[in-house]
Design an enzyme around this catalytic site. Structure first.
Site, mmCIF file in Angstrom:
data_model
loop_
_atom_site.group_PDB
_atom_site.id
_atom_site.type_symbol
_atom_site.label_atom_id
_atom_site.label_comp_id
_atom_site.label_asym_id
_atom_site.label_seq_id
_atom_site.Cartn_x
_atom_site.Cartn_y
_atom_site.Cartn_z
ATOM 1 N N LYS A 116 1.049 -1.258 0.044
ATOM 2 C CA LYS A 116 -0.165 0.103 0.147
ATOM 3 C C LYS A 116 0.815 1.598 0.077
ATOM 4 O O LYS A 116 0.625 2.381 -0.454
ATOM 5 C CB LYS A 116 -0.723 0.108 1.200
ATOM 6 C CG LYS A 116 -2.147 -0.794 0.447
ATOM 7 C CD LYS A 116 -2.764 -0.839 1.891
ATOM 8 C CE LYS A 116 -4.336 -2.317 1.994
ATOM 9 N NZ LYS A 116 -3.764 -2.822 1.830
ATOM 10 N N GLU A 200 -2.011 6.595 8.061
ATOM 11 C CA GLU A 200 -3.140 7.777 7.159
ATOM 12 C C GLU A 200 -4.062 9.070 8.406
ATOM 13 O O GLU A 200 -4.026 7.890 9.461
ATOM 14 C CB GLU A 200 -4.115 6.971 6.252
ATOM 15 C CG GLU A 200 -3.478 6.360 5.564
ATOM 16 C CD GLU A 200 -4.622 5.354 4.355
ATOM 17 O OE1 GLU A 200 -5.579 5.616 5.167
ATOM 18 O OE2 GLU A 200 -4.316 4.857 2.945
ATOM 19 N N HIS A 235 -14.142 -1.747 9.927
ATOM 20 C CA HIS A 235 -13.345 -1.895 8.299
ATOM 21 C C HIS A 235 -13.793 -2.938 7.647
ATOM 22 O O HIS A 235 -12.850 -3.035 6.594
ATOM 23 C CB HIS A 235 -11.786 -1.516 8.760
ATOM 24 C CG HIS A 235 -11.610 -0.723 9.996
ATOM 25 N ND1 HIS A 235 -11.764 0.667 9.826
ATOM 26 C CD2 HIS A 235 -10.959 -0.490 10.813
ATOM 27 C CE1 HIS A 235 -11.051 1.315 10.384
ATOM 28 N NE2 HIS A 235 -10.811 0.318 11.430
ATOM 29 N N ARG A 292 -8.255 -7.581 -7.779
ATOM 30 C CA ARG A 292 -9.382 -8.386 -7.576
ATOM 31 C C ARG A 292 -9.832 -8.330 -8.023
ATOM 32 O O ARG A 292 -11.012 -7.655 -8.011
ATOM 33 C CB ARG A 292 -8.766 -10.007 -6.362
ATOM 34 C CG ARG A 292 -8.357 -9.155 -5.369
ATOM 35 C CD ARG A 292 -8.669 -9.735 -4.616
ATOM 36 N NE ARG A 292 -8.819 -9.554 -2.678
ATOM 37 C CZ ARG A 292 -9.979 -8.620 -2.157
ATOM 38 N NH1 ARG A 292 -11.039 -8.260 -2.894
ATOM 39 N NH2 ARG A 292 -9.571 -7.319 -1.376
#
Length: 665
Positions: A116, A200, A235, A292
Site C-alpha cells: 500500500k 493515514e 473496517h 482482484r
C-alpha cells in the site's frame, strides 16, 4: 477460450466461479482442505483434489501444491477468486513460468499495488489525490510513532500488504499507539505473511466509494462505475450498493477517470477495484487498489447486466474487453448484504459449529444468493465467517431496499449465531433509508442497531411451547392397538381442561421465562409471567400459525439439543428449554474464572501470574477466523493462573485466566 480451469479458492466464490465456467462450457477443478472435503464448492466442480490440513498455510496458500494439481489435472488456467493467493505476485509469476494462465493481473501490477505504501507513491505520480499519511520503508516503532504525531491523531494504522479490515486499527491518542501497532502487525503477519504497516490521517465521517475497473492486453481500460461501501464494522464491509447514492454525473466521471488513470499507471489487466475515501463535500482520495475480483462485485453485475467472471476469463484468454466505455450504462439499483456467522449480542464474536437449519430466499431476477453453505455444513474456525451474500436489485434505491428487507426476512440459519437480525435493523434504519452514509454509521447508531435483547415476543414463546407439546405427544411403548386411545399419549396435556396446564421454562438470553398453556389448540390460553393471552394455533407446513385475534403470525421452531431456534417476522431467537427443578437454586459460575467466549488460538498474553490488573485490562488475545479478539478483565483483581500459552488452541468455554479479588485496603 480455456477448456478447463482450476479454482484456487473455497466457499461461495469458488461456487460462483464454477457457475460461470459451467455456463461457458469450461470444466472445473476444485481444491479443498480436510475441513472442506464435503463442502459445496467441491460438489460444484467436475474434479476435486485434496490440498492438506485445514490451516490456510497448509492448504489454500500452498501455491506449489496448487500448481502441481493444475498440471496433473490438465487445467490451462487458475482462477484465484479473492483472498488467499489472489493478490500474490510470486504465485502469479510461478503460474506464468509453469505455463498455466493466472486469471488476474500481471505479476508486476500485483507487486506495484501489493504494498500500500508503494501504491501511494505510484498513484501520487499519476496525479491521483492521496490521503495525508506516512508510507515509508522505515518501520521502526519510534519512527512510526513520530510520524503519527506529525499527521495528527486520530490516525489509521493499516497493514501495508493487507485488506478486508485485517491489520487495521484506529488510534485516537498517543497513549494507544504502541498496543494498536503491535496488534495490527500481528494480524498483518497472520493474514498476509507481512507485518509492515502504513499510517493515514483518519477522517471522521467519510464515505468509502470504490470504482470497478477492467483492462485487457490490448491497452483498453474501462470503468464499470462505482460502489458505495460505507456501511462497515471494524473496517469490514457490511452492506454495499451501486450506484453510490447522491453521485452526480460530474463526480462519477472524475472518479472513474482517476481510477482508469490508476490502472493505466501500472499496466493493469483484468478485474480490479480502485478504492477511495470521499468527504461529504465530494472531495475524494486514493486509499488502495485491490488487484482482484471483490466480494461485492455482484452489485456491479446487477446494475450493468454483465458477468464479471466471464470478462475475467475472456481477458485472461487474450480476448478484448467485450464492451467499450461508451457502451456501458447503469440500470436500476443493487444492494448486497453479507451474512456472517457471528453474534452481535456478544460483541460480534465469530460463531463456530454445525448448521442444523438453513433457509434462504428463492432466487429470482431481483434476488440473488451467493453461498457455499447448506444444512449440515460445519462452520470452521480456520476461515472467514461469511456464510452467504444476499444481493437484490430494484428500479431505484428504495425499491431495492424494500426487496432486501423482504429477502432478509426469509433467511433462517440455526446452529450458529448470525448477523441477519442486525442487517435487518441497519437496512430499516432511518439513516440508511435516507442514504445518510459514512463509515461511522454503525458506531453512531449502535444502541438502535444492537439493542438489549429483552424478552422474546409472546407469539414466539407460545409457538415454542406448543412445538414442545407436539414433540412430546408420541406413541407410548405399550402395545395398545387403538390409535385414538388416550393411553397411547405420554404427554401431560389435558385437552379441554382449564384446571391443568403444561408449564415450560425457557432461558431467553439473560432472562428466565415460564409459559403455561391450557385448553385445546383452537382455543388456547397462555400465561407468560403472569400475563394471559388467548390464541388459536394451527400447523401449516413447517410452521405454527399463531392467531391472537389482532394478528396472525407464522413461526418456525427448530430443535437443537435443549435449544429451540424460533423464526418469525422480525424475530430470530434461541431459547433453551430448562428443567425448573434442576435449575432451582443453581449458583452463579465462580467469578474468578475467565472463560473463552469462542474457540481460537492464543496470540498474546500481556499479563503474568501475580500481576494486578484493573477493570478492562487486556488479559488474553485470541485469533479466530483471521481476526483478533482481546479478552479483558471484568473487574480489578490479581492474576492467579494462566491456563493457555501463546500458540495453543482454546475451545469455547475453557478457563483462560483466574483472577482473585485484590486485598481490601
Amino acid at each position: 477460450m480455456f477448456t478447463k480451469i482450476l479454482i484456487a479458492n473455497r466457499g461461495e466464490i469458488a461456487c460462483r466461479v464454477a457457475r460461470t465456467a459451467r455456463r461457458l462450457g469450461i470444466r472445473t477443478v476444485a481444491v479443498y482442505s480436510d475441513a472442506d472435503a464435503g463442502a459445496a464448492h467441491v460438489a460444484a466442480c467436475d474434479e476435486a483434489f485434496r490440498l492438506g490440513p485445514p490451516p490456510p498455510r497448509a492448504s489454500y496458500l500452498d501455491g506449489r501444491r496448487i500448481l502441481e494439481i493444475a498440471r496433473a489435472s490438465g487445467a490451462q488456467a487458475i482462477h484465484p477468486g479473492y483472498g488467499f493467493l489472489s493478490e500474490n505476485g510470486p504465485f502469479a509469476r510461478a503460474c506464468a513460468e509453469a505455463g498455466v494462465e493466472f486469471v488476474g493481473p500481471p505479476p508486476d501490477a500485483i507487486a506495484a499495488m501489493g504494498s500500500k505504501s508503494a501504491a501511494k507513491t505510484i498513484m501520487g505520480r499519476a496525479g491521483v489525490p492521496l490521503v495525508p499519511g506516512y508510507h515509508g520503508d522505515d518501520q521502526d516503532p519510534a519512527r512510526l510513532e513520530k510520524e503519527a504525531a506529525r499527521i495528527g491523531y486520530p490516525v489509521l494504522v493499516k497493514a501495508s500488504a493487507g485488506g478486508g479490515g485485517k491489520g487495521m486499527k484506529i488510534v485516537r491518542s498517543a497513549g494507544e499507539f504502541g498496543d494498536a501497532l503491535a496488534s495490527a502487525r500481528r494480524e498483518a503477519q497472520a493474514g498476509f505473511g507481512d507485518d509492515r504497516v502504513l499510517l493515514e490521517k483518519y477522517l471522521s465521517s467519510p464515505r468509502h466509494i470504490e470504482i470497478q475497473v477492467f483492462g485487457d492486453r490490448h491497452g483498453q481500460v474501462v470503468s464499470l462505475f462505482e460502489r458505495d461501501c460505507s456501511v462497515q464494522r471494524r473496517h469490514q464491509k457490511v452492506l454495499e450498493e451501486a450506484p453510490a447514492p447522491g453521485m452526480t454525473p460530474e463526480r462519477r466521471r472524475a472518479m472513474g477517470d482517476a481510477a482508469v488513470a490508476a490502472a493505466r499507471a501500472i499496466g493493469y489487466v483484468g478485474a480490479g477495484t480502485v478504492e477511495f475515501i470521499a468527504e461529504q463535500d465530494g472531495a475524494f482520495f486514493f486509499m488502495e487498489m485491490n488487484t482482484r475480483l471483490q466480494v461485492e462485485h455482484p452489485v456491479t453485475e446487477m446494475i450493468t447486466g454483465l458477468d464479471l467472471v466471464e470478462w475475467q476469463l475472456r481477458v485472461a484468454a487474450g480476448e478484448r474487453l467485450p464492451l467499450a466505455q461508451d457502451r456501458l450504462a447503469i440500470r436500476g439499483h443493487a444492494i448486497e448484504a453479507r451474512l456472517y456467522a457471528e453474534d452481535p449480542d456478544r460483541g460480534f464474536l465469530p460463531s463456530i459449529g454445525r448448521i442444523v437449519h438453513w433457509r434462504m430466499p428463492e432466487p429470482s431476477d431481483r434476488v440473488r444468493v451467493d453461498t457455499g453453505f447448506s444444512k449440515g455444513d460445519e462452520v470452521s474456525p480456520h476461515y472467514d465467517p461469511m456464510l452467504a451474500k444476499l444481493i437484490v436489485w430494484g428500479e431505484d434505491r428504495e425499491r431495492a431496499r424494500a426487496t432486501l428487507l423482504g429477502a432478509l426476512s426469509a433467511c433462517e440459519v440455526a446452529g450458529v449465531s448470525t448477523n441477519i437480525a442486525f442487517l435487518e435493523r441497519i437496512v430499516a434504519h432511518e439513516a440508511f433509508a435516507t442514504a445518510r452514509l459514512d463509515t461511522g454509521l454503525i458506531d453512531k447508531h449502535r444502541d438502535a442497531l444492537v439493542p438489549a435483547s429483552g424478552r422474546a415476543p409472546s407469539h414466539a414463546l407460545v409457538a415454542a411451547a406448543v412445538d414442545e407439546l407436539a414433540s412430546a405427544r408420541r406413541p407410548s411403548a405399550g402395545g395398545d392397538a387403538d390409535p385414538h386411545s388416550p393411553w397411547r399419549d405420554t404427554d401431560a396435556w389435558w385437552t379441554n381442561s382449564a384446571r391443568h396446564a403444561a408449564v415450560f421454562a425457557w432461558q431467553d438470553g439473560d432472562e428466565r421465562t415460564e409459559v403455561r398453556l391450557s385448553g385445546p389448540l383452537d382455543a388456547l390460553s397462555a400465561e407468560i409471567e403472569g400475563k394471559r393471552m388467548a390464541a388459536r394455533v394451527a400447523r401449516t407446513g413447517d410452521r405454527w400459525l399463531v392467531d391472537t385475534g389482532s394478528e396472525r403470525i407464522a413461526v418456525a421452531v427448530v430443535r437443537q439439543g435443549e435449544d429451540r431456534h424460533v423464526f418469525a417476522p422480525g424475530v430470530r431467537r434461541r431459547l433453551r428449554l430448562l428443567d425448573p427443578l434442576a435449575h432451582a437454586g443453581e449458583e452463579e459460575p465462580h467469578a474468578g474464572h475467565l472463560a473463552a467466549p469462542m474457540s481460537g488460538t492464543v496470540v498474546a498474553v500481556p499479563v503474568k501470574v501475580g500481576d494486578r490488573v484493573g477493570r478492562g485490562a487486556p488479559l488474553v488475545v485470541l485469533e479466530a477466523m483471521k481476526m483478533e479478539h482481546t479478552i479483558v478483565a471484568p473487574a480489578a483483581g490479581i492474576v492467579t493462573a494462566i491456563h493457555f500459552a501463546v500458540g495453543e488452541r482454546v475451545p469455547e468455554g475453557a478457563d483462560l485466566v483466574d483472577l482473585e479479588d485484590p486485598p481490601a485496603t
